[in-house]
Design a protein around this motif. Structure first.
Motif, PDB file in Angstrom:
ATOM      1  N   GLN A   1       0.949  -1.276  -0.114  1.00 36.68           N
ATOM      2  CA  GLN A   1      -0.130   0.014   0.074  1.00 36.68           C
ATOM      3  C   GLN A   1       0.728   1.447   0.137  1.00 36.68           C
ATOM      4  O   GLN A   1       0.321   2.539  -0.267  1.00 36.68           O
ATOM      5  CB  GLN A   1      -0.896  -0.027   1.073  1.00 36.68           C
ATOM      6  N   SER A   2       2.057   1.301   0.391  1.00 38.08           N
ATOM      7  CA  SER A   2       2.978   2.433   0.149  1.00 38.08           C
ATOM      8  C   SER A   2       3.375   2.529  -1.182  1.00 38.08           C
ATOM      9  O   SER A   2       3.804   3.894  -1.421  1.00 38.08           O
ATOM     10  CB  SER A   2       4.101   2.174   0.875  1.00 38.08           C
ATOM     11  N   PHE A   3       3.135   1.758  -1.937  1.00 43.96           N
ATOM     12  CA  PHE A   3       3.754   1.878  -3.456  1.00 43.96           C
ATOM     13  C   PHE A   3       2.374   2.084  -4.398  1.00 43.96           C
ATOM     14  O   PHE A   3       1.231   1.436  -4.276  1.00 43.96           O
ATOM     15  CB  PHE A   3       4.462   0.597  -3.881  1.00 43.96           C
ATOM     16  N   VAL A   4       2.825   2.890  -5.500  1.00 48.25           N
ATOM     17  CA  VAL A   4       1.845   2.776  -6.596  1.00 48.25           C
ATOM     18  C   VAL A   4       2.256   1.780  -7.683  1.00 48.25           C
ATOM     19  O   VAL A   4       1.469   1.537  -8.789  1.00 48.25           O
ATOM     20  CB  VAL A   4       1.909   4.352  -7.294  1.00 48.25           C
ATOM     21  N   GLU A   5       3.326   1.328  -7.486  1.00 50.29           N
ATOM     22  CA  GLU A   5       3.731   0.258  -8.358  1.00 50.29           C
ATOM     23  C   GLU A   5       4.667  -0.625  -7.750  1.00 50.29           C
ATOM     24  O   GLU A   5       5.622  -0.355  -7.247  1.00 50.29           O
ATOM     25  CB  GLU A   5       4.522   0.858  -9.653  1.00 50.29           C
TER      26      GLU A   5
ATOM     27  N   THR B   1       8.678  -4.657  -2.526  1.00 46.05           N
ATOM     28  CA  THR B   1       9.572  -3.794  -3.133  1.00 46.05           C
ATOM     29  C   THR B   1       8.700  -2.970  -4.125  1.00 46.05           C
ATOM     30  O   THR B   1       8.332  -3.561  -5.086  1.00 46.05           O
ATOM     31  CB  THR B   1      10.748  -4.127  -3.671  1.00 46.05           C
ATOM     32  N   GLY B   2       8.581  -1.602  -4.207  1.00 42.30           N
ATOM     33  CA  GLY B   2       7.910  -0.974  -5.025  1.00 42.30           C
ATOM     34  C   GLY B   2       8.296   0.632  -5.272  1.00 42.30           C
ATOM     35  O   GLY B   2       9.173   1.190  -4.412  1.00 42.30           O
ATOM     36  N   ARG B   3       7.857   1.208  -6.016  1.00 40.90           N
ATOM     37  CA  ARG B   3       7.941   2.675  -6.235  1.00 40.90           C
ATOM     38  C   ARG B   3       6.835   3.500  -5.787  1.00 40.90           C
ATOM     39  O   ARG B   3       5.520   3.109  -5.882  1.00 40.90           O
ATOM     40  CB  ARG B   3       8.077   3.000  -7.663  1.00 40.90           C
ATOM     41  N   THR B   4       7.133   4.715  -4.944  1.00 41.38           N
ATOM     42  CA  THR B   4       6.165   5.310  -4.247  1.00 41.38           C
ATOM     43  C   THR B   4       5.488   6.433  -5.294  1.00 41.38           C
ATOM     44  O   THR B   4       6.192   6.694  -6.430  1.00 41.38           O
ATOM     45  CB  THR B   4       6.719   6.169  -3.178  1.00 41.38           C
TER      46      THR B   4
ATOM     47  N   GLY C   1       8.210   8.924  -6.203  1.00 36.35           N
ATOM     48  CA  GLY C   1       9.250   8.758  -6.899  1.00 36.35           C
ATOM     49  C   GLY C   1      10.353   7.930  -6.093  1.00 36.35           C
ATOM     50  O   GLY C   1      11.607   7.837  -6.597  1.00 36.35           O
ATOM     51  N   GLU C   2      10.159   7.527  -4.994  1.00 35.09           N
ATOM     52  CA  GLU C   2      11.255   6.826  -4.167  1.00 35.09           C
ATOM     53  C   GLU C   2      11.012   5.173  -4.691  1.00 35.09           C
ATOM     54  O   GLU C   2       9.968   4.962  -4.778  1.00 35.09           O
ATOM     55  CB  GLU C   2      10.670   7.096  -2.607  1.00 35.09           C
ATOM     56  N   ARG C   3      11.778   4.686  -4.008  1.00 29.92           N
ATOM     57  CA  ARG C   3      11.845   3.029  -4.094  1.00 29.92           C
ATOM     58  C   ARG C   3      12.157   2.643  -2.781  1.00 29.92           C
ATOM     59  O   ARG C   3      13.116   2.871  -2.091  1.00 29.92           O
ATOM     60  CB  ARG C   3      12.912   2.611  -5.289  1.00 29.92           C
ATOM     61  N   GLY C   4      11.299   1.749  -2.383  1.00 29.67           N
ATOM     62  CA  GLY C   4      11.686   1.022  -1.079  1.00 29.67           C
ATOM     63  C   GLY C   4      11.019  -0.482  -0.933  1.00 29.67           C
ATOM     64  O   GLY C   4      10.385  -0.609  -1.823  1.00 29.67           O
ATOM     65  N   THR C   5      11.588  -1.011   0.063  1.00 28.90           N
ATOM     66  CA  THR C   5      11.159  -2.439   0.726  1.00 28.90           C
ATOM     67  C   THR C   5      10.258  -2.579   1.963  1.00 28.90           C
ATOM     68  O   THR C   5      11.275  -2.175   2.919  1.00 28.90           O
ATOM     69  CB  THR C   5      12.367  -3.421   0.463  1.00 28.90           C
ATOM     70  N   ASN C   6       8.900  -2.681   1.927  1.00 26.01           N
ATOM     71  CA  ASN C   6       8.570  -2.928   3.145  1.00 26.01           C
ATOM     72  C   ASN C   6       8.543  -4.434   3.593  1.00 26.01           C
ATOM     73  O   ASN C   6       8.800  -5.213   2.548  1.00 26.01           O
ATOM     74  CB  ASN C   6       6.900  -2.631   3.143  1.00 26.01           C
ATOM     75  N   THR C   7       8.537  -4.724   4.814  1.00 32.96           N
ATOM     76  CA  THR C   7       8.940  -6.173   5.446  1.00 32.96           C
ATOM     77  C   THR C   7       8.010  -6.431   6.338  1.00 32.96           C
ATOM     78  O   THR C   7       7.531  -5.867   7.374  1.00 32.96           O
ATOM     79  CB  THR C   7      10.410  -6.201   5.769  1.00 32.96           C
ATOM     80  N   PHE C   8       7.674  -7.696   6.318  1.00 34.32           N
ATOM     81  CA  PHE C   8       6.793  -8.471   7.391  1.00 34.32           C
ATOM     82  C   PHE C   8       7.586  -9.592   7.651  1.00 34.32           C
ATOM     83  O   PHE C   8       7.860 -10.661   6.806  1.00 34.32           O
ATOM     84  CB  PHE C   8       5.398  -8.766   6.714  1.00 34.32           C
ATOM     85  N   GLN C   9       7.713  -9.873   8.897  1.00 33.42           N
ATOM     86  CA  GLN C   9       8.241 -10.831   9.429  1.00 33.42           C
ATOM     87  C   GLN C   9       7.552 -11.698  10.743  1.00 33.42           C
ATOM     88  O   GLN C   9       7.094 -11.292  11.507  1.00 33.42           O
ATOM     89  CB  GLN C   9       9.941 -10.645  10.010  1.00 33.42           C
TER      90      GLN C   9
END
Lengths: 368, 368
Positions: free
Chosen positions: A204-208, A311-314, A317-325
């Motif tokens: 959900q943080s990402f548009v792609e 991993t996605g693009r916001t 214009g940023e790129r990041g990786t959200n994580t669930f463990q």
């Protein structure tokens, strides 16, 4: 939401734990359960403690005419006796076998040669059915769904399978399911279940979304004897193997294969339903999903921590990786049954509003 | 699900980004937007590009008779001009101010002195309304909801607020909302929104949740000027401060307070709606939820990684902590607007099935 009356088909590991964990949840009343030899029905609610005691160490010993097995050994996360045990013969020492064991040993149980049909005949008083059955043939679960549809069951069916191709087989039957009024949720256990749900949320943080990487770890030492079906199924995912070859392996060949790897089986690019289920939910393309894992049959400790990385693009214009463990201390059993019951509730809500057909767990997340 | 026609009240940071991010999502059509001076309505869909260009740098300069401000500055995650800017006077250099700015500068905009009422009068053609308004008074958003209810609006209202006591005020009005047919989702942004959703998911491994620890990090350097309202609101959470005292601070006093802390404000045990929303969803007791965070107004880099930790006991007697983390590269803006629109979809589904009243985001998760 009103109380949910549910049934469990199969009282192996998954079926029994479904009954056990449901006791901790609000609004869930178990009203029916069956195994290969027996069926128990009480529309006021089964006595779960008594039933669990009676079915402890349950084992399947071959399909009945009705097709029902005792366990959901086909799931990644199955814990009890498995369908492949059935094929290979009972090997466990604590297991109850034979016609007098399992549900028929319960005060609530009645012997039957048609356990699934017996549950179907009670299905007017059932809102949801957890299919804790093995899926020896890819189309076994879909065929069970068809039988419920043929009886005009209007309600929820949930499985905890993990094979992509089963989804397609269910889709092929979607019209039949919709006509009957069935909401079928496939793969509602730990994986795909909870992990694709986490991926949907993390996306959900990402548009792609560029990639979803699911990596699971399972330590099986204490459950190895009870999970030979799962191990066999997993072997089908090893390089050089497929389902057919895995099914033809003798117990001794499996032992040799496991010994050869010091008890640790590592899997890459598995045919795991996560990919198609995330595509269905509109999170990403199936091709962007990678599933792998490490199974250690000689240690209870998870060889790797179960992790979902999205991993996605916001939009900015940023790129990041959200994580669930998932904590290593949470067993696969714990991670199957809690989520499965959560998805049961979500599915019943959908069903009561006339939302029928085939759904993946991620589609039951909030509109993501 | 059919197409969702939505409106945005307020075209500050949150309102504008809601319009922007919705362009990336399927099935969402923006049909109305307003700010303090103007309203734009097009039931075939607004031209978002044109509207965004016209409202760039929007700023509130005091409430109108209609009560509408330009921005959702009261949210943790608001990004645009804030209500407190309004009180303190416009200080930003790139902001458009005055009667000719904002929506009225758009080709699609019409001047109005009653922007909210104008949207309400179009609400037969609106499925959901995102309230991207400031909440200077605790009961401002609840009062806006009442106005929609008074007009017999049947649909969804969503806010991205974060204050626990607002939930209670909405609950007080639940009967009014239910009677009208309104499904109100409160706190649907990053936090409580996506983080309580993650907590609900992470809790599924456990039969008893012992604690939920939510810790957020926000780097604000590039958005500080635009986020003075948020900073002021956050100051209310610092030891020795409350909402009233924070509101009375002059801009100079806030500057001094921020300078004194080298730009870094650290918060513990915040009155954050996460606790009551998780209790509502049946995940845990409100007392088991801890919310804290670190805000750095001098750096874009997040001072800590936003993390949700859920600790609990499994059905098989283990204790573990599941974890959800947002990448530092994902801005608070990215983490507000994606989830908010996801929750809009979930809420519309509920609304269409007659499920009315007040909901927290975690209640929209799959039956957990």
């Amino acid at each position: 939401m009103d109380d949910i009356r549910f049934a469990v088909l199969g009282t192996g590991g998954i079926g029994r734990r479904t009954l056990e964990v449901a006791q901790y949840k609000d609004g869930l009343t178990p009203v029916a359960a069956c195994d290969r030899n027996g069926v128990a029905v009480d529309h006021d609610g089964l006595d779960v403690e008594e039933l669990l005691a009676a079915t402890e160490g349950n084992i399947a010993s071959g399909p009945t005419d009705d097709g029902v097995e005792t366990d959901g050994g086909a799931s990644r996360d199955a814990g009890g006796a498995s369908a492949d045990d059935a094929a290979g013969g009972a090997t466990g020492s604590v297991k109850q076998t034979g016609d007098g064991a399992g549900i028929v040993a319960s005060e609530q149980g009645e012997p039957t040669e048609t356990p699934i049909d017996d549950v179907i005949s009670e299905s007017d008083g059932i809102d949801a059915v957890v299919l804790a059955l093995p899926n020896l043939e890819h189309d076994f679960i879909p065929r069970v769904a068809e039988r419920f549809a043929a009886a005009d069951y209007e309600g929820v069916l949930v499985d905890v399978l993990k094979r992509s191709r089963v989804i397609g087989m269910l889709d092929d039957r979607e019209e039949t399911l919709v006509d009957a009024g069935i909401t079928f949720v496939c793969g509602a256990g730990a994986t795909p279940g909870v992990l694709t749900g986490a991926a949907a949320l993390a996306a959900q943080s990402f548009v792609e979304v560029e990639s979803v990487e699911i990596r699971w770890g399972v330590g099986l030492k204490s459950g190895y004897e009870d999970n030979r079906g799962t191990v066999r199924e997993d072997i089908a995912h090893l390089d050089g193997y497929d389902m057919e070859r895995a099914r033809e392996l003798s117990e001794a060949e499996i032992e040799a294969l496991v010994t050869d790897r010091d008890g640790v089986l590592e899997f890459h690019d598995m045919e795991h339903a996560d990919d198609v289920l995330l595509e269905r939910a509109g999170i990403c393309d199936a091709d962007d999903v990678t599933v792998g894992g490490v199974l250690d049959v000689r240690s209870d400790k998870k060889p790797v921590t179960t992790t979902v990385r999205v991993t996605g693009r916001t939009f900015d214009g940023e790129r990041g990786t959200n994580t669930f463990q998932l904590d290593d201390a949470t067993s696969m059993e714990a991670n199957v049954n809690g989520p499965a019951l959560g998805y049961v509730k979500a599915a019943v809500r959908r069903n009561r509003t006339g939302d029928y057909g085939v759904f993946g767990p991620a589609e039951l997340m909030p509109g993501f």
